[in-house]
Design an enzyme around this catalytic site. Sequence first.
Site, short mmCIF file in Angstrom:
data_model
loop_
_atom_site.label_atom_id
_atom_site.label_comp_id
_atom_site.label_asym_id
_atom_site.label_seq_id
_atom_site.Cartn_x
_atom_site.Cartn_y
_atom_site.Cartn_z
N LYS A 44 0.79 -1.25 -0.08
CA LYS A 44 0.18 0.17 0.11
C LYS A 44 0.87 1.21 0.04
O LYS A 44 0.56 2.19 -0.77
CB LYS A 44 -0.93 0.14 1.13
CG LYS A 44 -2.03 -1.21 1.04
CD LYS A 44 -2.75 -1.37 2.26
CE LYS A 44 -3.72 -2.55 2.24
NZ LYS A 44 -4.58 -3.04 3.48
N GLN A 88 -4.66 -2.13 9.98
CA GLN A 88 -4.31 -3.39 8.99
C GLN A 88 -4.85 -4.52 9.92
O GLN A 88 -4.34 -4.49 11.03
CB GLN A 88 -2.78 -3.41 9.00
CG GLN A 88 -2.36 -4.70 7.97
CD GLN A 88 -3.06 -4.97 6.37
OE1 GLN A 88 -3.16 -3.82 5.59
NE2 GLN A 88 -3.76 -5.81 6.17
N ASP A 111 -11.18 2.73 4.31
CA ASP A 111 -11.36 1.01 3.91
C ASP A 111 -12.80 0.94 4.12
O ASP A 111 -13.40 -0.17 3.42
CB ASP A 111 -10.86 0.17 5.10
CG ASP A 111 -9.65 -0.42 4.85
OD1 ASP A 111 -9.13 -0.59 3.47
OD2 ASP A 111 -8.69 -0.85 5.74
#
Length: 294
Positions: A44, A88, A111
């Site tokens: 990312k 994460q 997200d």
Amino acid sequence: MAADIRAELRLKVEAMKAKGKRAPHLAAILVGSHGPSEVYVGHKIKACEEVGFTSSKLSYDVTISEADLLEEIDKVNANPEIDGLIVQLPLPEHIKADNLINRIQPEKDVDGFHPLNFGRMVQSLPTHVPATPLGIMEMIKRAGISVVGKHCVVVGRSRIVGSPISILMSRRRFGYPGGATTTLTHRFTPDLAHHTRQADILITAVGKPGLINGDMVKEGVVVIDVGIERVKDPSKKSGFALKGDVDFETVAPKASLITPVPGGVGPMTIAGLLKNTYHAALGDIYTREYHYHD
Ligand code: NAD
């Protein structure tokens, strides 16, 4: 396709900078030293660099308390220099992911996991759509796959992939394909093959390598394999290979289109995350023009 999206974003970031605005900034929280998570965050950050975004990796020791992490999230929420924040997963057992996600300011939840954003997605309102489903929708759109009236069968009903993609495929969201008749299958579905054989479009997000074989699909099916798991492979230097839910060897000959694992949905997920971060930086996440239709 992922490279195309990154190239498009790069141009947009250059245009932003030319107008004197700062580049979009993504921050990622990483707790402990979980190997695959380190790799995913690394990908990312690399993608951010490629499109000209700023990125921050916020790493914490595995022993950090949930209360301390919530405070760290508050700091990012209050920081006007950061547009997007992701946590994460997975997290150590003593930390509840939902508590962290619910603490992220919804505008910065790139997200798309916050209940407010998820609810807006269900209502086809402008929002941060979860990155993997967004990447899949981009892929379907860019491949010109016809969706309206088709039968889409989704395997797996997780909150981050299966459930949202089943909703997106059944609805019509401005600028994206949709309008399929959708079947959502999961661990309690008897006779999975009965459902998968009817699929014009099959999307699998389970995490069981080889769950879907050639006998379980019909000729011409479009297959999107989200699953990605490590399996032992002594022929590889690393000792393992990455495998999807779909047995590529037996399914690919029957499919009209099929995504590979790795290198299919993974890069598109990152492209989806970058798109959300760009819109977070623009500040138009809830105000974008949209047209609701049933
Ligand atoms: P999860 O583990 O949260 O959920 C798995 C789902 O599969 C559950 O809904 C369960 O009911 C269903 N399931 C389990 N066994 C089944 C069976 N025999 N038949 C039908 N359904 C069954 O899953 P997740 O977080 O969505 O992840 C799924 C897979 O996708 C994993 O391999 C993960 O690594 C991968 N993944 C990849 C990306 C990417 O960007 N490529 C993103 C997210 C997840």
